[in-house]
Design an enzyme around this catalytic site. Structure first.
Site, PDB file in Angstrom:
ATOM      1  CD  GLU A 128      51.089 -17.358  25.207  1.00 15.46           C
ATOM      2  OE1 GLU A 128      50.623 -16.804  24.197  1.00 15.46           O
ATOM      3  OE2 GLU A 128      50.623 -17.164  26.342  1.00 15.46           O
ATOM      4  CG  ASP A 129      50.054 -14.146  21.274  1.00 14.27           C
ATOM      5  OD1 ASP A 129      50.223 -14.725  22.367  1.00 14.27           O
ATOM      6  OD2 ASP A 129      49.238 -13.229  21.126  1.00 14.27           O
ATOM      7  CG  ASP A 181      54.112  -8.047  28.051  1.00 11.93           C
ATOM      8  OD1 ASP A 181      55.165  -7.496  28.390  1.00 11.93           O
ATOM      9  OD2 ASP A 181      53.085  -7.402  27.786  1.00 11.93           O
ATOM     10  CG  PHE A 235      50.085  -2.370  22.949  1.00 12.73           C
ATOM     11  CD1 PHE A 235      49.850  -3.205  24.030  1.00 12.73           C
ATOM     12  CD2 PHE A 235      49.154  -2.331  21.917  1.00 12.73           C
ATOM     13  CE1 PHE A 235      48.710  -4.002  24.074  1.00 12.73           C
ATOM     14  CE2 PHE A 235      48.010  -3.122  21.959  1.00 12.73           C
ATOM     15  CZ  PHE A 235      47.788  -3.959  23.048  1.00 12.73           C
ATOM     16  CB  VAL A 236      53.428  -5.694  19.132  1.00 14.20           C
ATOM     17  CG1 VAL A 236      54.737  -4.950  18.953  1.00 14.20           C
ATOM     18  CG2 VAL A 236      53.554  -6.745  20.236  1.00 14.20           C
ATOM     19  CG  ASP A 280      43.395  -8.307  21.362  1.00 18.53           C
ATOM     20  OD1 ASP A 280      44.374  -8.792  21.988  1.00 18.53           O
ATOM     21  OD2 ASP A 280      42.400  -7.850  21.937  1.00 18.53           O
ATOM     22  NE  ARG A 286      41.888 -11.526  19.026  1.00 15.23           N
ATOM     23  CZ  ARG A 286      42.545 -11.595  20.184  1.00 15.23           C
ATOM     24  NH1 ARG A 286      43.817 -11.892  20.195  1.00 15.23           N
ATOM     25  NH2 ARG A 286      41.921 -11.343  21.313  1.00 15.23           N
TER      26      ARG A 286
HETATM   27  C1  PRP Z   1      48.314 -12.154  25.804  1.00 14.62           C
HETATM   28  C2  PRP Z   1      49.209 -13.094  25.029  1.00 14.62           C
HETATM   29  C3  PRP Z   1      49.773 -14.003  26.080  1.00 14.62           C
HETATM   30  C4  PRP Z   1      49.833 -13.106  27.307  1.00 14.62           C
HETATM   31  C5  PRP Z   1      51.238 -12.633  27.516  1.00 14.62           C
HETATM   32  O1  PRP Z   1      47.067 -12.756  25.938  1.00 14.62           O
HETATM   33  O2  PRP Z   1      48.477 -13.813  24.070  1.00 14.62           O
HETATM   34  O3  PRP Z   1      48.960 -15.108  26.332  1.00 14.62           O
HETATM   35  O4  PRP Z   1      48.963 -11.990  27.051  1.00 14.62           O
HETATM   36  O5  PRP Z   1      51.310 -11.731  28.570  1.00 14.62           O
HETATM   37  P1  PRP Z   1      52.071 -12.024  29.945  1.00 14.62           P
HETATM   38  O6  PRP Z   1      53.393 -12.626  29.603  1.00 14.62           O
HETATM   39  O7  PRP Z   1      52.189 -10.642  30.542  1.00 14.62           O
HETATM   40  O8  PRP Z   1      51.225 -12.922  30.776  1.00 14.62           O
HETATM   41  P2  PRP Z   1      45.730 -11.936  26.241  1.00 14.62           P
HETATM   42  O9  PRP Z   1      45.388 -12.066  27.678  1.00 14.62           O
HETATM   43  O10 PRP Z   1      45.830 -10.573  25.653  1.00 14.62           O
HETATM   44  O11 PRP Z   1      44.613 -12.750  25.500  1.00 14.62           O
HETATM   45  P3  PRP Z   1      44.414 -13.038  23.934  1.00 14.62           P
HETATM   46  O12 PRP Z   1      45.540 -13.974  23.532  1.00 14.62           O
HETATM   47  O13 PRP Z   1      43.082 -13.675  23.877  1.00 14.62           O
HETATM   48  O14 PRP Z   1      44.477 -11.723  23.192  1.00 14.62           O
END
Ligand code: PRP
Length: 175
Positions: free
Chosen positions: A99-100, A103, A152-153, A159, A165
């Site tokens: 995961e990136d 949150d 907010f990063v 993104d 990105r």
């Molecule tokens: C972001 C991120 C994680 C998730 C974390 O994805 O990549 O998958 O949110 O948030 P949480 O812990 O509150 O669930 P996003 O839905 O923005 O999609 P993306 O990776 O395609 O940008």
């Protein structure tokens, strides 16, 4: 790209490189010679995945899982949606979710449930960023790159409205 003026560097390209290398070594040490099935959670994790699997080295299988929860905004909608499933069964495999950012924890807790029923031999999580202050659902994350404050990063895969990105660093975006 006028928002660029509202971006300050939180984690530099160099710090990311050093930490990802160390994390890769840590992960390989934890798994020994065991092949690892790395699951890239799209889209945000694609850069981290690319760098991390090279740092892990040896036998790594690459899988991609499309997941969305933010829908372009700066706050989680709370709903997790699978946009692209894995192409290979993971039964009996040692799975590492990449995961990136963690949150609220909703995405990962959903994914852990989704993948656990497919009976992998083991299921662990590696995240580049952990934002514990926003946690709503508890998740056990084995490998963490950086713990960050409640900002907010963007950048290095993350993104804002699908842009930024490709920033080589993690930046804080201030509206
Ligand atoms: C972001 C991120 C994680 C998730 C974390 O994805 O990549 O998958 O949110 O948030 P949480 O812990 O509150 O669930 P996003 O839905 O923005 O999609 P993306 O990776 O395609 O940008």
């Amino acid at each position: 790209m006028s928002e660029q003026t509202n971006i300050s560097v939180l984690i530099s390209e160099e710090r990311i490189r050093e930490r990802v290398s160390a994390l890769g070594r840590e992960i390989r040490e934890a798994y020994g010679d065991t092949p690892i099935t790395c699951i890239c959670v799209l889209k945000g994790s694609f850069l981290f995945m690319a760098d991390l699997i090279r740092a892990i080295g040896d036998d790594v299988y690459c899988e991609f899982l499309g997941v969305a929860s933010y829908h372009g905004g700066t706050h989680s909608s709370g709903a997790v949606q699978i946009t692209q499933d894995l192409r290979t069964p993971i039964e009996g495999s040692h799975v590492l979710i990449i995961e990136d950012i963690v949150d609220s924890g909703r995405t990962l807790s959903y994914l852990v449930e989704l993948l656990r029923v497919r009976q992998p031999a083991s299921l662990k999580i590696a995240t580049l960023l952990d934002k514990p202050s926003n946690r709503v659902v508890d998740v056990n994350v084995e490998f963490i790159g950086f713990t960050i404050p409640d900002e907010f990063v963007i950048g290095y895969g993350l993104d804002l409205g699908e842009l930024y990105r490709n920033l080589p660093y993690i930046g804080i975006y201030t509206p």
